[in-house]
Design a protein around this motif. Sequence first.
Motif, PDB file in Angstrom:
ATOM      1  N   ALA A  89      43.621 -18.860  28.858  1.00 42.77           N
ATOM      2  CA  ALA A  89      42.223 -18.428  28.908  1.00 42.77           C
ATOM      3  C   ALA A  89      41.569 -18.548  27.533  1.00 42.77           C
ATOM      4  O   ALA A  89      40.440 -19.036  27.398  1.00 42.77           O
ATOM      5  N   TYR A  90      42.289 -18.114  26.509  1.00 47.36           N
ATOM      6  CA  TYR A  90      41.791 -18.181  25.135  1.00 47.36           C
ATOM      7  C   TYR A  90      41.522 -19.639  24.725  1.00 47.36           C
ATOM      8  O   TYR A  90      40.482 -19.952  24.136  1.00 47.36           O
ATOM      9  N   SER A  91      42.460 -20.521  25.037  1.00 40.50           N
ATOM     10  CA  SER A  91      42.330 -21.940  24.674  1.00 40.50           C
ATOM     11  C   SER A  91      41.083 -22.549  25.298  1.00 40.50           C
ATOM     12  O   SER A  91      40.330 -23.284  24.641  1.00 40.50           O
ATOM     13  N   ILE A  92      40.863 -22.251  26.573  1.00 36.54           N
ATOM     14  CA  ILE A  92      39.693 -22.810  27.263  1.00 36.54           C
ATOM     15  C   ILE A  92      38.406 -22.215  26.695  1.00 36.54           C
ATOM     16  O   ILE A  92      37.422 -22.933  26.443  1.00 36.54           O
ATOM     17  N   MET A  93      38.395 -20.912  26.461  1.00 38.74           N
ATOM     18  CA  MET A  93      37.191 -20.257  25.950  1.00 38.74           C
ATOM     19  C   MET A  93      36.833 -20.739  24.541  1.00 38.74           C
ATOM     20  O   MET A  93      35.651 -20.828  24.186  1.00 38.74           O
ATOM     21  N   GLN A  94      37.843 -21.065  23.727  1.00 40.24           N
ATOM     22  CA  GLN A  94      37.595 -21.510  22.357  1.00 40.24           C
ATOM     23  C   GLN A  94      37.113 -22.952  22.272  1.00 40.24           C
ATOM     24  O   GLN A  94      36.481 -23.346  21.288  1.00 40.24           O
ATOM     25  N   ASN A  95      37.417 -23.744  23.297  1.00 40.45           N
ATOM     26  CA  ASN A  95      37.165 -25.183  23.191  1.00 40.45           C
ATOM     27  C   ASN A  95      36.233 -25.764  24.247  1.00 40.45           C
ATOM     28  O   ASN A  95      35.818 -26.918  24.125  1.00 40.45           O
ATOM     29  N   TYR A  96      35.924 -24.989  25.278  1.00 36.20           N
ATOM     30  CA  TYR A  96      35.101 -25.513  26.366  1.00 36.20           C
ATOM     31  C   TYR A  96      34.115 -24.444  26.837  1.00 36.20           C
ATOM     32  O   TYR A  96      34.308 -23.254  26.600  1.00 36.20           O
ATOM     33  N   ASN A  97      33.105 -24.903  27.539  1.00 36.85           N
ATOM     34  CA  ASN A  97      32.164 -23.989  28.185  1.00 36.85           C
ATOM     35  C   ASN A  97      32.462 -23.998  29.683  1.00 36.85           C
ATOM     36  O   ASN A  97      31.990 -24.872  30.421  1.00 36.85           O
ATOM     37  N   PHE A 113      49.166 -26.058  25.140  1.00 40.91           N
ATOM     38  CA  PHE A 113      48.183 -26.206  26.213  1.00 40.91           C
ATOM     39  C   PHE A 113      47.104 -27.224  25.834  1.00 40.91           C
ATOM     40  O   PHE A 113      46.661 -27.999  26.682  1.00 40.91           O
ATOM     41  N   MET A 114      46.717 -27.244  24.567  1.00 42.87           N
ATOM     42  CA  MET A 114      45.720 -28.219  24.146  1.00 42.87           C
ATOM     43  C   MET A 114      46.284 -29.636  24.226  1.00 42.87           C
ATOM     44  O   MET A 114      45.555 -30.587  24.539  1.00 42.87           O
ATOM     45  N   MET A 115      47.589 -29.797  23.962  1.00 46.90           N
ATOM     46  CA  MET A 115      48.208 -31.116  24.132  1.00 46.90           C
ATOM     47  C   MET A 115      48.201 -31.506  25.606  1.00 46.90           C
ATOM     48  O   MET A 115      47.934 -32.656  25.950  1.00 46.90           O
ATOM     49  N   LEU A 116      48.503 -30.561  26.482  1.00 47.08           N
ATOM     50  CA  LEU A 116      48.470 -30.843  27.925  1.00 47.08           C
ATOM     51  C   LEU A 116      47.078 -31.337  28.336  1.00 47.08           C
ATOM     52  O   LEU A 116      46.956 -32.308  29.093  1.00 47.08           O
ATOM     53  N   ALA A 117      46.045 -30.674  27.850  1.00 46.14           N
ATOM     54  CA  ALA A 117      44.672 -31.076  28.198  1.00 46.14           C
ATOM     55  C   ALA A 117      44.371 -32.485  27.681  1.00 46.14           C
ATOM     56  O   ALA A 117      43.795 -33.309  28.408  1.00 46.14           O
ATOM     57  N   ARG A 118      44.771 -32.769  26.429  1.00 44.43           N
ATOM     58  CA  ARG A 118      44.492 -34.087  25.847  1.00 44.43           C
ATOM     59  C   ARG A 118      45.253 -35.199  26.566  1.00 44.43           C
ATOM     60  O   ARG A 118      44.683 -36.232  26.929  1.00 44.43           O
ATOM     61  N   LYS A 119      46.536 -34.999  26.760  1.00 45.14           N
ATOM     62  CA  LYS A 119      47.373 -36.057  27.330  1.00 45.14           C
ATOM     63  C   LYS A 119      47.011 -36.366  28.780  1.00 45.14           C
ATOM     64  O   LYS A 119      47.253 -37.477  29.263  1.00 45.14           O
ATOM     65  N   ASN A 120      46.438 -35.408  29.465  1.00 50.17           N
ATOM     66  CA  ASN A 120      46.091 -35.602  30.872  1.00 50.17           C
ATOM     67  C   ASN A 120      44.582 -35.764  31.091  1.00 50.17           C
ATOM     68  O   ASN A 120      44.112 -35.761  32.235  1.00 50.17           O
ATOM     69  N   ASN A 121      43.853 -35.909  29.978  1.00 40.45           N
ATOM     70  CA  ASN A 121      42.403 -36.155  30.033  1.00 40.45           C
ATOM     71  C   ASN A 121      41.672 -35.122  30.888  1.00 40.45           C
ATOM     72  O   ASN A 121      40.831 -35.464  31.733  1.00 40.45           O
ATOM     73  N   ILE A 122      42.003 -33.861  30.660  1.00 37.64           N
ATOM     74  CA  ILE A 122      41.366 -32.780  31.419  1.00 37.64           C
ATOM     75  C   ILE A 122      40.237 -32.182  30.587  1.00 37.64           C
ATOM     76  O   ILE A 122      40.468 -31.704  29.478  1.00 37.64           O
ATOM     77  N   ASP A 123      39.054 -32.213  31.113  1.00 38.90           N
ATOM     78  CA  ASP A 123      37.889 -31.617  30.459  1.00 38.90           C
ATOM     79  C   ASP A 123      37.471 -30.399  31.282  1.00 38.90           C
ATOM     80  O   ASP A 123      37.056 -30.527  32.433  1.00 38.90           O
ATOM     81  N   PHE A 124      37.579 -29.235  30.698  1.00 31.97           N
ATOM     82  CA  PHE A 124      37.249 -28.000  31.403  1.00 31.97           C
ATOM     83  C   PHE A 124      35.764 -27.660  31.339  1.00 31.97           C
ATOM     84  O   PHE A 124      35.319 -26.711  31.987  1.00 31.97           O
ATOM     85  N   SER A 125      35.023 -28.415  30.558  1.00 35.41           N
ATOM     86  CA  SER A 125      33.606 -28.099  30.357  1.00 35.41           C
ATOM     87  C   SER A 125      32.830 -28.146  31.674  1.00 35.41           C
ATOM     88  O   SER A 125      32.938 -29.103  32.445  1.00 35.41           O
ATOM     89  N   GLY A 126      32.054 -27.085  31.912  1.00 29.44           N
ATOM     90  CA  GLY A 126      31.217 -27.020  33.094  1.00 29.44           C
ATOM     91  C   GLY A 126      31.974 -26.826  34.396  1.00 29.44           C
ATOM     92  O   GLY A 126      31.387 -26.929  35.480  1.00 29.44           O
TER      93      GLY A 126
END
Length: 262
Positions: free
Chosen positions: A133-141, A104-117
Motif C-alpha cells: 500500500a505504501y509503495s503504491i501511495m508513494q509512486n502512483y495516484n 515490489f517496485m521491481m515487480l511493478a517495473r518488470k511486469n509493466n504495471i502502472d497503478f495510476s488511475g
Amino acid sequence: MNFSALIGNPVGHSIGQDIYNSLFMDYGIDSMYIAIDLHRKNLPRFFDLSRGNIEGFNITAPYKEESIQFIDYADKIVSDTGSVNLVKNQGGKLYGYNSDYAGFMMLARKNNIDFSGKNVIIMGTGGAARTVAYSIMQNYNSNISIVSRNPGEKKIYGIATTGYNDIKEYDIIINCTPLGTFPDTGMPIPENMIHNGITGIDLVYNPSRTPFLKIVEKNGGIPVNGEDMFIGQGIETLKKIYGITVDYEKFYDIFHENLRSK
C-alpha cells in the motif's frame, strides 16, 4: 565463516537458503544462509543472540511488524510502514530495513504495471500489505481498498479495512496473504469475486501459479506472481548485508534453477 538467515513461521516453502548459498559460492563469500522456523516465544531471545552471532537476517511472516521492537535503528521505510524484513548486525547494533519496498517496485517495473488511475484491491493487513500500500501511495495516484478477514479493526494509512462483501469494481487485485503458498491451496478471495480481465498479483512465488492466479488467467486476466518481488528484495539483501551487487539476470537464473529442483 559467518552466517545469515531467514526467520519466520513457516519457512519450509522458501528457496532463499539455496539461492543465497549458491551466490556465496559464486562470489567467494565465506558464509552460509539458513532458514529458521522460529516460534513466537523464541523471538526476543533470537534477537538477543543475533547481536553477536549473525551477519544479518531476513524476516518473513508473521514477524515483520512485531520485530521492530527488537531493533536499534530503523530506516525511513520501516518507520513509515511499521514493517521490517531485513536486519544488518553492525558491531552488535541491529539496523532494520524494508527490502519489500524495493522488491515490489521491481515487480511493478518488470511486469509493466502502472497503478495510476486504477482501482486497486489489497488482500491482507500484515507487513507485506502495509508495504505494498505504501509503495503504491508513494509512486502512483490510485484508489486503494484494503480487504481484511476482520474488517474495521484497524486503518492502514487512513484507509479503513473492508470485508469481501464491500468489494465492488476494481482493475488490480493483490494477494498479500500467505494463502496459496506451497503446499496450501487456499484462495485470498472467493472465485466468483475474481472479475474478468483484471490484473491479479500474488506475492507468493512458490508455486508460480497459485490457485488465485489460475482463476485470474482463466478469466482472461493478467496473472503476476511474486518472483520479481522476491528477486528485488534478495538483491537488496545482498547489498545491505554483504555489500555486493548482483544483477537481475544472474539472480533470476539461480532463482529458477532452485525453484525447479524444490
